[in-house]
Design a protein around this motif. Structure first.
Motif, PDB file in Angstrom:
ATOM      1  N   THR A  62       0.737  -1.172  -0.471  1.00  0.00           N
ATOM      2  CA  THR A  62       0.079  -0.010   0.019  1.00  0.00           C
ATOM      3  C   THR A  62       0.551   1.165  -0.146  1.00  0.00           C
ATOM      4  OG1 THR A  62       0.056   0.106   2.192  1.00  0.00           O
ATOM      5  CG2 THR A  62      -1.763  -1.335   1.021  1.00  0.00           C
ATOM      6  N   ASP A  63       0.167   2.454  -0.162  1.00  0.00           N
ATOM      7  CA  ASP A  63       1.099   3.731   0.000  1.00  0.00           C
ATOM      8  C   ASP A  63       1.692   4.177   0.987  1.00  0.00           C
ATOM      9  OD1 ASP A  63       0.202   3.459  -2.966  1.00  0.00           O
ATOM     10  OD2 ASP A  63      -0.669   5.648  -2.629  1.00  0.00           O
ATOM     11  N   GLU A  64       0.954   3.430   2.251  1.00  0.00           N
ATOM     12  CA  GLU A  64       1.140   4.015   3.907  1.00  0.00           C
ATOM     13  C   GLU A  64       2.893   2.981   3.494  1.00  0.00           C
ATOM     14  OE1 GLU A  64      -0.666   3.428   8.397  1.00  0.00           O
ATOM     15  OE2 GLU A  64      -0.925   1.578   5.713  1.00  0.00           O
ATOM     16  N   PHE A  65       2.473   1.930   3.011  1.00  0.00           N
ATOM     17  CA  PHE A  65       4.021   0.838   3.734  1.00  0.00           C
ATOM     18  C   PHE A  65       4.790   1.231   2.806  1.00  0.00           C
ATOM     19  CE2 PHE A  65       1.992  -3.364   4.923  1.00  0.00           C
ATOM     20  CZ  PHE A  65       1.610  -2.977   6.370  1.00  0.00           C
ATOM     21  N   LYS A  66       4.531   1.727   1.824  1.00  0.00           N
ATOM     22  CA  LYS A  66       5.539   2.254   0.483  1.00  0.00           C
ATOM     23  C   LYS A  66       6.727   3.136   1.695  1.00  0.00           C
ATOM     24  CE  LYS A  66       3.672   0.647  -4.005  1.00  0.00           C
ATOM     25  NZ  LYS A  66       3.197   1.026  -4.836  1.00  0.00           N
ATOM     26  N   ASN A  67       5.905   4.364   1.661  1.00  0.00           N
ATOM     27  CA  ASN A  67       5.905   5.199   2.420  1.00  0.00           C
ATOM     28  C   ASN A  67       7.244   4.958   3.747  1.00  0.00           C
ATOM     29  OD1 ASN A  67       4.793   7.615   0.379  1.00  0.00           O
ATOM     30  ND2 ASN A  67       2.813   7.638   1.807  1.00  0.00           N
ATOM     31  N   LEU A  68       6.493   4.496   4.429  1.00  0.00           N
ATOM     32  CA  LEU A  68       7.078   3.703   5.766  1.00  0.00           C
ATOM     33  C   LEU A  68       8.765   3.340   5.425  1.00  0.00           C
ATOM     34  CD1 LEU A  68       4.038   2.543   7.458  1.00  0.00           C
ATOM     35  CD2 LEU A  68       5.483   4.458   8.412  1.00  0.00           C
ATOM     36  N   LEU A  69       8.349   2.404   4.208  1.00  0.00           N
ATOM     37  CA  LEU A  69       9.768   1.960   3.947  1.00  0.00           C
ATOM     38  C   LEU A  69      10.094   2.847   3.610  1.00  0.00           C
ATOM     39  CD1 LEU A  69      11.535  -1.037   3.338  1.00  0.00           C
ATOM     40  CD2 LEU A  69      10.293  -0.792   1.194  1.00  0.00           C
ATOM     41  N   ASN A  70      10.390   3.752   2.211  1.00  0.00           N
ATOM     42  CA  ASN A  70      11.688   4.642   1.656  1.00  0.00           C
ATOM     43  C   ASN A  70      11.517   5.472   3.192  1.00  0.00           C
ATOM     44  OD1 ASN A  70      10.752   4.296  -0.649  1.00  0.00           O
ATOM     45  ND2 ASN A  70       8.985   5.323  -0.824  1.00  0.00           N
ATOM     46  N   GLU A  71      11.037   6.067   4.098  1.00  0.00           N
ATOM     47  CA  GLU A  71      11.396   6.338   5.456  1.00  0.00           C
ATOM     48  C   GLU A  71      12.581   5.723   5.751  1.00  0.00           C
ATOM     49  OE1 GLU A  71       9.899   8.720   9.203  1.00  0.00           O
ATOM     50  OE2 GLU A  71       8.452   8.446   8.425  1.00  0.00           O
ATOM     51  N   PHE A  72      12.357   4.766   6.620  1.00  0.00           N
ATOM     52  CA  PHE A  72      13.441   3.822   7.274  1.00  0.00           C
ATOM     53  C   PHE A  72      14.764   3.934   6.169  1.00  0.00           C
ATOM     54  CE2 PHE A  72      14.719  -0.116   8.659  1.00  0.00           C
ATOM     55  CZ  PHE A  72      15.165  -0.258   9.529  1.00  0.00           C
TER      56      PHE A  72
END
Length: 301
Positions: free
Chosen positions: A223-233
């Motif tokens: 999901t977009d939420e997970f993609k954003n979290l992964l990118n931030e990490f």
């Protein structure tokens, strides 16, 4: 299946009325009680948003009811631990962090052991240890991995325990020649294939990196939420790689005395000498490129 963990320790939640995000998690690594509480809050937040993802019975109850450790040695402990292998600065911190984030639910010794073995393998892989070196550490401290997948494939069965799946996931990595081969090895034995492949993939990513085509395909499932979290990490980890490489160079080339490396002033000026010293040291073979963290994400390769 690309080796990304559950991301439950990265989502923004509320703790004591304050927002918790990736920055907060990394900042609070030394506050053990706060870290554990944050991990609980984050995993419950994600778990409640995505309730139909095949959680085990006890973990399902842990997410939706009172979150007390349930003495589990399930392989979910090893599947979700990969971030510890990336964040930690040394092996002792790998072990400490993996224990802390695991024992909030999987507090059985075998659950803690499976998570630690996985996180240690990731840490060694991203710090350029050779496969035989990683295998020796696992053999000496965690599991007997003196078997082949061909030997176990005919009779291997579905086993959700750490002791019945983490060694197999490790051997799938040890027998691999690249990232895709590691994943194919993992699913070839059957059993709890998605979890085994996630464990294998988390180590293989640190060792080989992930091919761009496979990465792109895997990201499509998030999901977009997970993609954003992964990118931030990943941004936080990438910054850590730069700092780690710089300090490695300073220490190896004796630009600073050892105690100075722990002071803020070292971070202020080391970038001014880093690139020049890297080039001259590599050319003179004073240091080896294998000393740098994470083979495929090394910003100076």
């Amino acid at each position: 299946y690309i080796g990304v963990d559950a991301l439950g320790n990265q989502v923004e939640v509320t703790y004591d009325g304050q927002p918790i995000n990736v920055n907060d998690l990394i900042k609070d690594l030394n506050d053990e009680q706060k870290l554990k509480q944050t991990v609980i809050c984050c995993m419950k937040e994600i778990g409640k948003k995505y309730p139909n993802c095949g959680y085990g019975t006890f973990f399902q109850q842990w997410v939706f009811e009172e979150s007390k450790p349930f003495n589990s040695f399930g392989n979910g402990a090893a599947m979700r631990v990969s971030a510890c292998g990336w964040i930690a600065k040394d092996l002792e911190e790998v072990k400490r962090l993996s224990r802390l984030v695991t024992e909030v639910s999987h507090n059985h010794p075998e659950g803690i052991k499976g998570a630690e073995a996985t996180a240690v393998a990731i840490f060694l892989a991203r710090n350029a240890s050779e496969m035989d070196e990683i295998r020796d550490v696992i053999m000496a401290n965690y599991y007997n991995v003196d078997f082949t997948l061909d030997e176990i494939r005919p009779n291997y069965y579905f086993d959700v325990s750490c002791q019945g799946s983490v060694p197999q996931a490790l051997v799938a990595f040890f027998e691999s020649t690249n990232f895709e081969d590691a994943i194919r090895n993992a699913i070839s034995i059957g059993g709890d294939s998605d979890t085994i492949a996630a464990i294998t993939g988390s180590i293989a990513e640190a060792y080989y990196g992930i091919p761009e085509d496979i990465k792109a395909k895997g990201l499509n499932y998030l999901t977009d939420e997970f993609k954003n979290l992964l990118n931030e990490f990943n941004e936080k980890i990438f910054a850590g790689v730069i700092i780690s490489v710089g300090i490695n160079v300073l220490a190896t080339c004796k630009i600073l005395p050892p105690k100075a490396l722990n002071t803020p002033i070292s971070y202020i000026f080391f970038f001014t000498v880093l690139i020049e010293k890297l080039i001259s040291s590599i050319n003179s073979k004073e240091i080896k490129t294998s000393q740098f963290n994470y083979r495929s994400r090394n910003p100076f390769q």
